[in-house]
Every structure is written in structure tokens, then in C-alpha cells.
Design an enzyme around this catalytic site. Structure first.
Site, PDB file in Angstrom:
ATOM      1  N   ARG A 199       0.864  -1.179   0.000  1.00  0.00           N
ATOM      2  CA  ARG A 199       0.000   0.000   0.000  1.00  0.00           C
ATOM      3  C   ARG A 199       0.906   1.235   0.000  1.00  0.00           C
ATOM      4  O   ARG A 199       2.036   1.182   0.471  1.00  0.00           O
ATOM      5  CB  ARG A 199      -0.897   0.008   1.235  1.00  0.00           C
ATOM      6  CG  ARG A 199      -1.871  -1.161   1.299  1.00  0.00           C
ATOM      7  CD  ARG A 199      -2.673  -1.134   2.596  1.00  0.00           C
ATOM      8  NE  ARG A 199      -3.617  -2.253   2.652  1.00  0.00           N
ATOM      9  CZ  ARG A 199      -3.325  -3.460   3.146  1.00  0.00           C
ATOM     10  NH1 ARG A 199      -2.105  -3.693   3.641  1.00  0.00           N
ATOM     11  NH2 ARG A 199      -4.220  -4.421   3.158  1.00  0.00           N
ATOM     12  N   LYS A 222      -2.058  -2.176   7.449  1.00  0.00           N
ATOM     13  CA  LYS A 222      -3.473  -2.000   7.786  1.00  0.00           C
ATOM     14  C   LYS A 222      -3.892  -2.924   8.921  1.00  0.00           C
ATOM     15  O   LYS A 222      -4.677  -2.552   9.792  1.00  0.00           O
ATOM     16  CB  LYS A 222      -4.324  -2.277   6.543  1.00  0.00           C
ATOM     17  CG  LYS A 222      -5.785  -1.902   6.668  1.00  0.00           C
ATOM     18  CD  LYS A 222      -6.489  -2.102   5.344  1.00  0.00           C
ATOM     19  CE  LYS A 222      -7.965  -1.714   5.424  1.00  0.00           C
ATOM     20  NZ  LYS A 222      -8.642  -1.912   4.127  1.00  0.00           N
ATOM     21  N   HIS A 275      -4.000   3.228  -4.919  1.00  0.00           N
ATOM     22  CA  HIS A 275      -3.821   1.769  -4.885  1.00  0.00           C
ATOM     23  C   HIS A 275      -3.491   1.168  -6.245  1.00  0.00           C
ATOM     24  O   HIS A 275      -3.359  -0.038  -6.369  1.00  0.00           O
ATOM     25  CB  HIS A 275      -5.084   1.100  -4.348  1.00  0.00           C
ATOM     26  CG  HIS A 275      -5.269   1.268  -2.869  1.00  0.00           C
ATOM     27  ND1 HIS A 275      -4.423   0.693  -1.945  1.00  0.00           N
ATOM     28  CD2 HIS A 275      -6.191   1.960  -2.158  1.00  0.00           C
ATOM     29  CE1 HIS A 275      -4.836   1.019  -0.725  1.00  0.00           C
ATOM     30  NE2 HIS A 275      -5.889   1.791  -0.833  1.00  0.00           N
ATOM     31  N   ARG A 278      -0.420  -1.113  -6.396  1.00  0.00           N
ATOM     32  CA  ARG A 278      -0.650  -2.364  -5.654  1.00  0.00           C
ATOM     33  C   ARG A 278      -1.506  -3.319  -6.504  1.00  0.00           C
ATOM     34  O   ARG A 278      -1.207  -4.514  -6.615  1.00  0.00           O
ATOM     35  CB  ARG A 278      -1.346  -2.044  -4.328  1.00  0.00           C
ATOM     36  CG  ARG A 278      -1.720  -3.259  -3.463  1.00  0.00           C
ATOM     37  CD  ARG A 278      -2.242  -2.734  -2.128  1.00  0.00           C
ATOM     38  NE  ARG A 278      -2.935  -3.717  -1.324  1.00  0.00           N
ATOM     39  CZ  ARG A 278      -2.336  -4.554  -0.476  1.00  0.00           C
ATOM     40  NH1 ARG A 278      -1.021  -4.555  -0.378  1.00  0.00           N
ATOM     41  NH2 ARG A 278      -3.044  -5.380   0.268  1.00  0.00           N
ATOM     42  N   HIS A 301      -3.219  -9.785   3.020  1.00  0.00           N
ATOM     43  CA  HIS A 301      -4.672  -9.838   3.198  1.00  0.00           C
ATOM     44  C   HIS A 301      -5.037 -10.732   4.381  1.00  0.00           C
ATOM     45  O   HIS A 301      -4.501 -11.836   4.515  1.00  0.00           O
ATOM     46  CB  HIS A 301      -5.347 -10.383   1.935  1.00  0.00           C
ATOM     47  CG  HIS A 301      -5.406  -9.394   0.818  1.00  0.00           C
ATOM     48  ND1 HIS A 301      -5.522  -9.750  -0.505  1.00  0.00           N
ATOM     49  CD2 HIS A 301      -5.366  -8.028   0.832  1.00  0.00           C
ATOM     50  CE1 HIS A 301      -5.558  -8.664  -1.256  1.00  0.00           C
ATOM     51  NE2 HIS A 301      -5.464  -7.606  -0.465  1.00  0.00           N
ATOM     52  N   TYR A 310      -8.300 -11.148  -7.716  1.00  0.00           N
ATOM     53  CA  TYR A 310      -7.321 -11.188  -8.800  1.00  0.00           C
ATOM     54  C   TYR A 310      -7.243 -12.560  -9.470  1.00  0.00           C
ATOM     55  O   TYR A 310      -6.527 -12.718 -10.455  1.00  0.00           O
ATOM     56  CB  TYR A 310      -5.932 -10.825  -8.258  1.00  0.00           C
ATOM     57  CG  TYR A 310      -5.871  -9.495  -7.538  1.00  0.00           C
ATOM     58  CD1 TYR A 310      -5.839  -8.300  -8.249  1.00  0.00           C
ATOM     59  CD2 TYR A 310      -5.867  -9.425  -6.147  1.00  0.00           C
ATOM     60  CE1 TYR A 310      -5.785  -7.074  -7.596  1.00  0.00           C
ATOM     61  CE2 TYR A 310      -5.812  -8.207  -5.485  1.00  0.00           C
ATOM     62  CZ  TYR A 310      -5.776  -7.038  -6.206  1.00  0.00           C
ATOM     63  OH  TYR A 310      -5.730  -5.829  -5.563  1.00  0.00           O
TER      64      TYR A 310
END
Length: 351
Positions: A199, A222, A275, A278, A301, A310
Site C-alpha cells: 500500500r 493496515k 492503490h 498495488r 490480506h 485477482y
């Protein structure tokens, strides 16, 4: 004791102090809520605060927000920002007595927010913030009732198209960053995001202490969990020299990146500028045959569901649908194959 009443509600009937002591009877719409109250009452009795706690709680929403912040919120990474946001919400909701708060005023408030132009995602975040206040205080015994907004559903949000850059677009943007951008840090921050899937805030927060030979460690993540990603020897050397000279990347590189994107003429999906690198890393990783589980670890994640956005870019995505369907082996072994729709109307197969 907890029992179900003829009305369908669940009643808690207990004497925390034992026989001859004060008896408590209270009913709830669900068994789970009754069980939570029973545990809360016993906990309050053990701490000697049951009597005052059973009195009507007349605290306003703003007071609960204050209690939540002091006990829990100030320890969150975004606690200060969330606290300010919650206080503004309390004012907008006219700061009701929290124990008497209902879903209807909140629904009206949310409708007005949407009319003002706030996005559904912002409104869903606000709902989550309020529920978190009530849930945290309920779990710790600060209040005896669950969140009055627990049954309010978030606004459904259609999945947004995930944009990414092709090779020509990458070249156009990075040419602008290298040749026409005054900010001394933005080129390396952008390259770090593109080469590791970080990020923007994670890449921007890299320090020399988090840079080891051919490995970068992101700690401003995050989720709050550290994440290490390898880099090439040449790029490591560039990063090391730059951070040794400047100490850090600073905190104002995203504006310079946005201006470079505008000058390049590359059009991005709305709201995805921060983003885009990324997403580009993740998209090209899958298109080049990368493993979805490895990608999840690289991106950090918490849930595989986020990474699955993705998956469709993989060259062999869902090939198994052709290879492993019920008729695949039948065709391989020379068996009869269903050919639906090939026969003339009214004629049976084989006639």
C-alpha cells in the site's frame, strides 16, 4: 436460570448473592442476549457493582463514546480519527440516551448522509464504528445491553472494477516521475509499491531499520502485522543509499504521484490512484502464473476473499471446469457424449 416464556422471549431469573438475596428477573428477545446478561450480572456482582449497574443507564451516546475511547479506542491505530468521527455522529444524531437509542433515527441520519453525497462505503464504515462502541462496552460489562443497531444491514455495494496498468502505462507514469517530478522520494516510493504490492502508506513509511539485504519489512500495515517481501539486489541498493542519505521518504509523496499520473495522460478508475500500483503488482503476478496463496501473503490480506479478486487473471483460471466436469472422463474414454439441442424437434436421440 434461563427459560423460554410463552411469548417467545427468554427470561433470566437469578439470585447472584444466593438464597434470600436480591432476585433479578429480566426478559430478552433471544437466548444469546439472555445468556450475555446473565454473565454480565454475575460479573458485576463479583466486583461489587451490581446494584448501581442495574439502575437505569442514563448516559448519552457521547458519554459512551468517551468511555469506549478511554478503554479501547485510543489503543487503535486509527483510534483518534475514529473518535473524532464518532463525536460528530453523536452531535448529528442529537446525542440520545444510549440505552434508549433505536435503529430508526440512525436510518434517517444515514439517508440524509446519502443525500448529501456521502458514499455507501462511508455510511457502512460509520455503522461499523457505532456497533463497535456498543459491542466493546457490552463485552467488557460497561453496559448491559447490546448494540441497538445490530440488526441494521450495511448498504449493498456492487463490486468495483479493479483497474491495473499495462506495460506502456507503467512506462508513461514512471517517465513522468523520473524526469519531471521535483519530489525526491516519490519515484522510489512508487517503484517500491509496484515491485512489492505494498500500500502507498506502507511503502512511504519504510525506514532504513526495516531494510535488510534484499528484503523489506513493512510495519505500518493496515492489519498491524509486520510483513516482509523480497526485492532485487539492484533495487535494494537504490533504497539503501536513498534512505541512508534522507532518513525517510517523508509523508507527502502521494500528491506528487497523482500529478505525475495526470501529466502522463493515463486514465485510472475513479478513486484508485493511491492503490493502482498495488493492484498492478497483484494483477501482473497472477497473469504471469503466480500462486494465489503466495499473493495473499505478499499483499498481507487477512482473508483469502480479498485476494480472490485477482484470481480471474490467472492464465489457467477455472480450466478445471473443462477438465474435471462430469463428462470429461466419459469423452476421454470414448463414451457417449450428451449433445443437447442437436436433434430435430420431436426426434429422440438414436432414432
Amino acid at each position: 436460570m434461563i427459560k423460554k416464556l410463552p411469548s417467545g422471549r427468554w427470561q433470566v431469573d437469578i439470585q447472584p448473592g444466593g438464597r434470600g438475596q436480591k432476585r433479578i428477573r429480566k426478559s430478552f428477545p433471544s437466548k444469546a442476549e439472555a445468556q450475555r446478561f446473565e454473565r454480565w450480572a454475575l460479573l458485576q456482582h463479583d466486583s461489587g457493582t451490581l446494584g448501581p449497574a442495574l439502575k437505569k443507564d442514563k448516559r448519552k451516546l457521547s458519554e459512551l463514546i468517551e468511555a469506549w475511547y478511554l478503554a479501547h479506542g485510543k489503543y487503535l491505530r486509527d483510534g483518534e480519527r475514529r473518535y473524532r468521527h464518532l463525536k460528530r455522529m453523536a452531535v448529528a444524531l442529537r446525542d440520545p440516551v444510549a440505552a434508549k437509542m433505536t435503529a430508526k433515527p440512525y436510518a434517517v441520519y444515514r439517508s440524509l448522509r446519502i443525500e448529501e453525497g456521502r458514499s455507501p462505503k462511508t455510511c457502512n464504515n460509520e455503522l461499523g464504528y457505532l456497533n463497535a462502541v456498543f459491542n466493546e462496552l457490552h463485552q467488557t460489562g460497561e453496559i448491559s445491553y447490546p448494540s441497538p443497531l445490530i440488526k441494521v444491514k450495511p448498504i449493498p455495494i456492487p463490486e468495483r472494477e479493479m483497474g491495473y496498468l499495462d506495460h506502456d502505462e507503467i512506462q508513461a507514469i514512471f517517465t513522468e516521475l523520473r524526469e519531471r517530478t521535483v519530489n525526491p522520494h516519490v519515484f522510489l516510493v512508487a517503484r517500491l509499491s509496484l515491485e512489492t504490492g505494498a500500500r502507498w502508506s506502507e511503502a512511504e513509511g519504510l525506514t532504513l531499520q526495516r531494510l535488510k539485504p534484499y528484503l523489506v519489512t513493512f510495519d505500518q500495515t493496515k492489519s498491524g502485522k509486520k510483513r516482509a517481501v523480497p526485492v532485487s539486489k539492484g533495487f535494494y541498493t537504490e533504497l539503501y543509499r536513498h534512505l541512508q542519505e534522507h532518513g525517510s521518504f517523508g509523508t507527502s509523496t502521494i500528491s506528487a504521484f497523482r500529478r505525475a499520473v495526470e501529466r502522463s495522460g493515463v486514465l485510472l478508475p475513479q478513486g484508485q490512484c493511491a492503490h493502482i500500483l498495488r493492484h498492478t503488482f497483484a494483477s501482473h503476478f497472477m497473469m504471469n502464473g503466480g500462486n494465489i496463496l503466495t499473493l495473499r501473503k505478499i499483499l498481507g490480506h487477512a482473508s483469502i476473499n480479498m485476494t480472490m479478486r485477482y484470481a480471474h487473471l490467472a492464465p489457467n483460471f477455472l480450466e478445471e471446469a473443462v477438465k474435471l466436469n462430469p463428462l470429461a472422463n466419459q469423452a476421454k474414454n470414448g463414451g457417449a457424449i450428451l449433445c443437447l439441442g442437436d436433434e430435430p424437434k420431436g426426434q429422440k436421440a438414436g432414432s
